[in-house]
Design a protein around this motif. Structure first.
Motif, mmCIF file in Angstrom:
data_model
loop_
_atom_site.group_PDB
_atom_site.id
_atom_site.type_symbol
_atom_site.label_atom_id
_atom_site.label_comp_id
_atom_site.label_asym_id
_atom_site.label_seq_id
_atom_site.Cartn_x
_atom_site.Cartn_y
_atom_site.Cartn_z
ATOM 1 N N LEU A 381 0.819 -1.206 0.000
ATOM 2 C CA LEU A 381 0.000 0.000 0.000
ATOM 3 C C LEU A 381 0.858 1.263 0.000
ATOM 4 N N ASP A 382 1.928 1.263 0.776
ATOM 5 C CA ASP A 382 2.816 2.426 0.794
ATOM 6 C C ASP A 382 3.448 2.649 -0.574
ATOM 7 N N ASN A 383 3.766 1.570 -1.259
ATOM 8 C CA ASN A 383 4.333 1.713 -2.599
ATOM 9 C C ASN A 383 3.329 2.333 -3.564
ATOM 10 N N LEU A 384 2.049 2.050 -3.352
ATOM 11 C CA LEU A 384 1.009 2.594 -4.236
ATOM 12 C C LEU A 384 0.734 4.071 -3.970
ATOM 13 N N SER A 385 1.351 4.628 -2.915
ATOM 14 C CA SER A 385 1.094 6.037 -2.605
ATOM 15 C C SER A 385 1.651 6.975 -3.662
ATOM 16 N N VAL A 386 2.567 6.483 -4.507
ATOM 17 C CA VAL A 386 3.146 7.346 -5.547
ATOM 18 C C VAL A 386 2.308 7.355 -6.813
ATOM 19 N N VAL A 387 1.245 6.563 -6.832
ATOM 20 C CA VAL A 387 0.398 6.510 -8.030
ATOM 21 C C VAL A 387 -0.280 7.855 -8.228
ATOM 22 N N ALA A 388 -0.245 8.336 -9.453
ATOM 23 C CA ALA A 388 -0.869 9.631 -9.763
ATOM 24 C C ALA A 388 -2.377 9.471 -9.862
ATOM 25 N N GLU A 389 -3.110 10.454 -9.327
ATOM 26 C CA GLU A 389 -4.560 10.433 -9.447
ATOM 27 C C GLU A 389 -4.940 10.665 -10.900
ATOM 28 N N PRO A 390 -5.699 9.762 -11.486
ATOM 29 C CA PRO A 390 -6.062 9.922 -12.893
ATOM 30 C C PRO A 390 -7.112 11.005 -13.075
ATOM 31 N N THR A 391 -6.880 11.859 -14.033
ATOM 32 C CA THR A 391 -7.853 12.885 -14.380
ATOM 33 C C THR A 391 -7.974 12.938 -15.892
ATOM 34 N N LYS A 392 -9.172 12.891 -16.402
ATOM 35 C CA LYS A 392 -9.381 12.935 -17.837
ATOM 36 C C LYS A 392 -9.011 14.315 -18.381
ATOM 37 N N VAL A 393 -8.476 14.326 -19.608
ATOM 38 C CA VAL A 393 -8.105 15.586 -20.234
ATOM 39 C C VAL A 393 -9.316 16.508 -20.340
ATOM 40 N N GLY A 394 -10.466 15.922 -20.627
ATOM 41 C CA GLY A 394 -11.685 16.733 -20.754
ATOM 42 C C GLY A 394 -12.026 17.450 -19.465
ATOM 43 N N ASP A 395 -11.812 16.755 -18.311
ATOM 44 C CA ASP A 395 -12.098 17.389 -17.022
ATOM 45 C C ASP A 395 -11.161 18.563 -16.764
ATOM 46 N N LEU A 396 -9.881 18.413 -17.162
ATOM 47 C CA LEU A 396 -8.924 19.498 -16.977
ATOM 48 C C LEU A 396 -9.247 20.693 -17.871
ATOM 49 N N VAL A 397 -9.573 20.399 -19.128
ATOM 50 C CA VAL A 397 -9.812 21.470 -20.099
ATOM 51 C C VAL A 397 -11.097 22.221 -19.782
ATOM 52 N N ASP A 398 -12.109 21.501 -19.260
ATOM 53 C CA ASP A 398 -13.387 22.149 -18.963
ATOM 54 C C ASP A 398 -13.236 23.293 -17.970
ATOM 55 N N ARG A 399 -12.206 23.235 -17.134
ATOM 56 C CA ARG A 399 -12.025 24.270 -16.122
ATOM 57 C C ARG A 399 -11.613 25.611 -16.729
ATOM 58 N N ILE A 400 -11.005 25.588 -17.919
ATOM 59 C CA ILE A 400 -10.490 26.833 -18.499
ATOM 60 C C ILE A 400 -11.257 27.275 -19.735
ATOM 61 N N THR A 401 -12.209 26.473 -20.188
ATOM 62 C CA THR A 401 -12.955 26.820 -21.406
ATOM 63 C C THR A 401 -14.255 27.554 -21.103
ATOM 64 N N ALA A 402 -14.377 28.084 -19.919
ATOM 65 C CA ALA A 402 -15.533 28.902 -19.555
ATOM 66 C C ALA A 402 -15.027 30.239 -19.023
ATOM 67 N N PRO A 403 -15.756 31.326 -19.255
ATOM 68 C CA PRO A 403 -15.330 32.639 -18.750
ATOM 69 C C PRO A 403 -15.217 32.616 -17.227
ATOM 70 N N THR A 404 -14.359 33.491 -16.705
ATOM 71 C CA THR A 404 -14.159 33.586 -15.259
ATOM 72 C C THR A 404 -13.993 35.057 -14.871
ATOM 73 N N GLU A 405 -13.619 35.311 -13.638
ATOM 74 C CA GLU A 405 -13.436 36.690 -13.169
ATOM 75 C C GLU A 405 -12.109 36.828 -12.445
ATOM 76 N N LEU A 406 -11.558 38.045 -12.497
ATOM 77 C CA LEU A 406 -10.351 38.381 -11.760
ATOM 78 C C LEU A 406 -10.507 39.803 -11.236
ATOM 79 N N SER A 407 -10.480 39.961 -9.937
ATOM 80 C CA SER A 407 -10.653 41.266 -9.272
ATOM 81 C C SER A 407 -11.971 41.927 -9.672
ATOM 82 N N GLY A 408 -13.004 41.121 -9.800
ATOM 83 C CA GLY A 408 -14.326 41.646 -10.116
ATOM 84 C C GLY A 408 -14.562 41.949 -11.575
#
Length: 515
Positions: A381-408
């Motif tokens: 189990l300790d050896n498995l602690s280095v395993v990277a959490e899998p995240t789909k590319v689509g989930d990562l990209v969705d965070r930046i493909t929508a408008p956002t705000e900075l300082s209002g």
């Protein structure tokens, strides 16, 4: 195990460790070697040539005395024509039909291969001698819904030397203990997807090591083979009990099965690509020496429950697999106990003889066996602690493909597949910026190949780069280094840009191959 929990603890509701499957066997040791058998026959005043007749009569006595008291209670009796029949499933079905009542559930008889005594005349010695050989005889399986152990089975070999096997499931035992303690839980098959108080359940599970195993197993032997005292007729030979096979399971219970399902492919990939023979030895508490001439096997298999990884060394193995969607189960299975060195005393000697010795199969070493198994599970189990959490590319990209705000103020979305934004992302991820970050003019130099013609154009370029940096900061891809004019990629920015550029490279490769 703490390394694994510190990494994925937010996804885990609890961890439970303990024996899952225990296969215990009892032997009449003085009747398991020729000199001992001859001593028994001499004690009974039986000639060697008459052994076959007496053995046959004893077998009939064993079968009669074992079956009649149980059948008198109205217990279901059935003779099986094949040993491949799933006897456990039959017993489970009959138990449910009987309303899960405690006591004998059913009796199944079947002719199975075994090791038996055979008498024959030796031409060299010119007398009858005894040897152990493979044969077949009737075996009696008595399934019992034990008040403490749950559903178990006791198997009796009806031909001398009357070997007995007892199968116990540790999770069944724990379920009975939790019911008595008033601890709520959910049980499915042989594991618990949910337990009200995992720490309390673990304390109860640890109590299994403190059971009076000798007394418990001797009672089961007396119940299934009551004719033994009559056969021995005063010849002192108690059953010697060993752990023929043990399975120690560590269940990591996840809050959400989707999180575990998403993590398992990365775990399997890590096991296949990064774990080698020396790692498997280290998990089992050993060091791989150059003179080792055995095999170290890694097996990958898809099961109905999920993917299973198995690491095998000398008939001992480590397994990990997803169970019931909720549980990541790590199992250490010990068949060849001598493989493991443990600190213990020698047989029949005092504390002064304590040193590193091979683990014994005797039930007196069940505690040491549990320690060895738990340590192996923790290391994996300790050896498995280095395993990277899998995240789909689509989930990562969705965070930046929508408008956002900075300082209002509203900030537009990033279009990662457009040539302009893709060039920007590739520029900020350039290798020369990874160590010390980058300034406005450093990024401008990457975005514009030719130098500015005059001061006005330089200022226009600087203003545009400032707007692009504001865009990246708003989406959390870059951050400003305190008390400097430099910027650096955030952890999220590094993941997002690496995923986008990786997909781009795969797409370009596919286009080239198609062309």
């Amino acid at each position: 195990m703490q390394k694994f929990l510190s990494r994925f603890g937010s996804l885990v509701s609890g961890v439970l460790s303990g024996f899952d499957r225990l296969v215990l066997r009892g032997y009449l040791r003085r009747l398991c070697y020729p000199q001992g058998l001859e001593g028994f026959l001499a004690f009974r005043g039986i000639c060697r040539k008459d052994f076959g007749d007496h053995a046959e009569a004893w077998t009939q006595l064993v079968q009669k005395s074992s079956l009649e008291p149980i059948i008198a209670q109205g217990v279901h009796l059935e003779h099986l024509t094949s040993s491949s029949v799933d006897k456990g499933a039959m017993a489970q079905r009959i138990l449910q039909e009987n309303g899960n009542a405690t006591g004998p559930v059913c009796v199944l008889t079947v002719v199975e291969p075994c090791t038996i005594w055979n008498a024959h005349r030796s031409r060299d010695l010119k007398r009858i001698v005894f040897d152990r050989r493979q044969g077949r005889c009737k075996h009696i399986y008595v399934y019992i819904n034990h008040e403490d152990l749950g559903l178990i089975h006791v198997r009796l070999q009806t031909w001398m030397p009357y070997e007995i096997q007892v199968y116990v499931n540790g999770r069944e035992w724990l379920a009975r203990q939790m019911q008595r303690a008033g601890l709520r839980f959910t049980k499915d098959d042989n594991c618990f997807p949910w337990i009200e108080d995992v720490a309390a359940a673990q304390k109860l599970m640890n109590g299994m090591l403190k059971l009076r195993w000798q007394q418990l197993l001797d009672g089961l032997a007396q119940q299934i083979n009551p004719a033994l005292p009559q056969i021995l007729d005063g010849f002192q030979v108690p059953y010697y009990w060993i752990a023929h096979q043990s399975e120690w399971a560590t269940d990591v219970m996840f809050n959400d099965p989707a999180a575990l399902t998403q993590l398992v492919p990365s775990i399997v990939r890590h096991c296949i690509e990064h774990l080698h023979s020396n790692d498997v030895f280290q998990f089992l508490g050993k060091k791989l020496h150059a003179n080792f001439d055995g095999e170290v096997l890694t097996k990958y298999r898809r099961r109905a429950e999920g993917t299973c990884m198995k690491f095998m060394v000398q008939n001992n193995w480590l397994k990990l697999y997803q169970k019931l969607g909720w549980i990541l189960r790590i199992e250490t299975v010990i068949n060849f106990a001598k493989f493991f060195p443990v600190m213990r005393t020698a047989d029949g000697e005092g504390v002064a003889s304590k040193r590193m010795r091979p683990l014994r199969k005797s039930i007196c070493d069940l505690g040491l066996r549990a320690n060895v198994s738990q340590a192996a599970n923790k290391r994996l189990l300790d050896n498995l602690s280095v395993v990277a959490e899998p995240t789909k590319v689509g989930d990562l990209v969705d965070r930046i493909t929508a408008p956002t705000e900075l300082s209002g103020h509203r900030v537009r979305a990033i279009q990662p597949w457009s040539s302009t934004d893709l060039t920007l992302l590739a520029a900020v991820a350039h290798g020369e910026f990874l160590l010390h970050g980058f300034r406005n003019r450093d990024l401008a130099a990457r975005l514009y190949q030719d130098p500015a013609k005059d001061e006005a154009e330089r200022k226009r370029r600087s203003a545009r780069v400032s707007r692009l940096l504001r865009l990246l900061r708003a989406h959390g891809l870059v951050e400003k280094v305190p008390r400097t004019h430099r910027y650096q990629l955030t952890k999220n920015g590094n993941s997002v840009i690496a995923a986008i550029l990786g997909v781009r490279e795969l797409s370009l490769t596919a286009i080239k191959q198609a062309a």
